[in-house]
Design a protein around this motif. Sequence first.
Motif, PDB file in Angstrom:
ATOM      1  N   GLN A  41       4.629   9.137  -8.917  1.00 43.97           N
ATOM      2  CA  GLN A  41       5.481   8.000  -8.611  1.00 43.97           C
ATOM      3  C   GLN A  41       6.193   7.480  -9.860  1.00 43.97           C
ATOM      4  OE1 GLN A  41       6.775   6.860  -5.985  1.00 43.97           O
ATOM      5  NE2 GLN A  41       7.760   5.048  -6.851  1.00 43.97           N
ATOM      6  N   ASN A  44       9.022   9.731 -10.338  1.00 44.71           N
ATOM      7  CA  ASN A  44      10.085   9.398  -9.384  1.00 44.71           C
ATOM      8  C   ASN A  44      10.906   8.203  -9.872  1.00 44.71           C
ATOM      9  OD1 ASN A  44       9.464  11.437  -7.543  1.00 44.71           O
ATOM     10  ND2 ASN A  44       8.053  10.142  -6.375  1.00 44.71           N
ATOM     11  N   GLY A 104       2.637   6.370  -3.894  1.00 43.65           N
ATOM     12  CA  GLY A 104       3.916   5.904  -4.412  1.00 43.65           C
ATOM     13  C   GLY A 104       4.965   5.828  -3.326  1.00 43.65           C
ATOM     14  N   HIS A 106       8.072   6.560  -3.161  1.00 40.92           N
ATOM     15  CA  HIS A 106       9.069   7.615  -3.008  1.00 40.92           C
ATOM     16  C   HIS A 106       8.460   9.008  -2.849  1.00 40.92           C
ATOM     17  CE1 HIS A 106      11.317   4.332  -5.077  1.00 40.92           C
ATOM     18  NE2 HIS A 106      12.184   4.639  -4.152  1.00 40.92           N
ATOM     19  N   THR A 107       7.171   9.093  -2.664  1.00 42.58           N
ATOM     20  CA  THR A 107       6.544  10.398  -2.456  1.00 42.58           C
ATOM     21  C   THR A 107       6.836  10.904  -1.048  1.00 42.58           C
ATOM     22  OG1 THR A 107       4.473   9.348  -1.775  1.00 42.58           O
ATOM     23  CG2 THR A 107       4.690   9.960  -4.100  1.00 42.58           C
ATOM     24  N   TYR A 124       0.380   0.499  -2.741  1.00 48.18           N
ATOM     25  CA  TYR A 124       0.621   1.670  -3.580  1.00 48.18           C
ATOM     26  C   TYR A 124      -0.238   1.589  -4.839  1.00 48.18           C
ATOM     27  CZ  TYR A 124       4.697   2.340  -0.591  1.00 48.18           C
ATOM     28  OH  TYR A 124       5.525   2.518   0.492  1.00 48.18           O
TER      29      TYR A 124
END
Length: 287
Positions: A41, A44, A104, A106-107, A124
């Motif tokens: 994350q 990201n 995370g 955006h995973t 998260y």
Amino acid sequence: MKTTLIAHSPDADDIFMYYAIKFGWVTMKDVKFDNIAKDIQTLNEDALNGVYDIVAISFALYPHIKEEYAPLRTAVSFGEGYGPKLIKRKGEKLKRNFKVALSGEHTTNAMLFRIAYPDARITYMNFLEIEQAVIDGTVHAGVLIHESILTYADELEVEREMWDIWQELAGDDLPLPLGGMAIRRSLPLNKAIEYEATLTKAVQVARDHKDRLSKMLIERNLVRIDAPTLDKYLELYANDESITLSPLQYKAIDKLFELGYEHGFYDAPVKIEEYLIPTEYKELRNA
């Protein structure tokens, strides 16, 4: 000599796919490589902020950075009948709005989870903390990634496989796109092509010398797992399908992006092949 930093996660598949470069088995003219390892994350978020020229990302993030980064065709990880696991304490029944720990925002696993469980209460945290948070009761469940899918505690059990969620959502027998690499678009095109070729060779060499490389990673304490677990894990996420993207993998990534767009995670449709480095440029230049 230019130093190029490659940012990747500290999990065993990323370490394995990069360390043929670290050990000097693969080189690139006039370039010295260095590396930094961060949880996925954080990587990201670094990609969203344009921190690194070459960075590991979750595939689900890519549509958010498509104007700044190109996806690389190599060092990719997919699930084929396996993947992240939603785990809970044994015998516990999850309510509709159960509290869950994800690795995370955006995973890939987070996007699929949010589609499948819209009423869950999400927190998260670093992926290394999720298992203990479930054991302690801080959360009712958590999605395990990386090596923890093979090594979680006996007092935990799998509620649902993310692979099964993917199959239900994707509607085809497609591999589950988890993570890959991205390269900054502002780099000179000929140099970006060379970087991709070098990284592809590194993954190929790592696979060709898997036993020797794995032994060196264990001896130098560069991975968090023992030799038998490492061998099993690499066959899941740093296998021969990790060397370069296949037509089936392109189709799977496009399906992931389609699902993300349909459920409001992206503001426009994305086709992965439209954003790749145009390697034909080098052929035309040399013609």
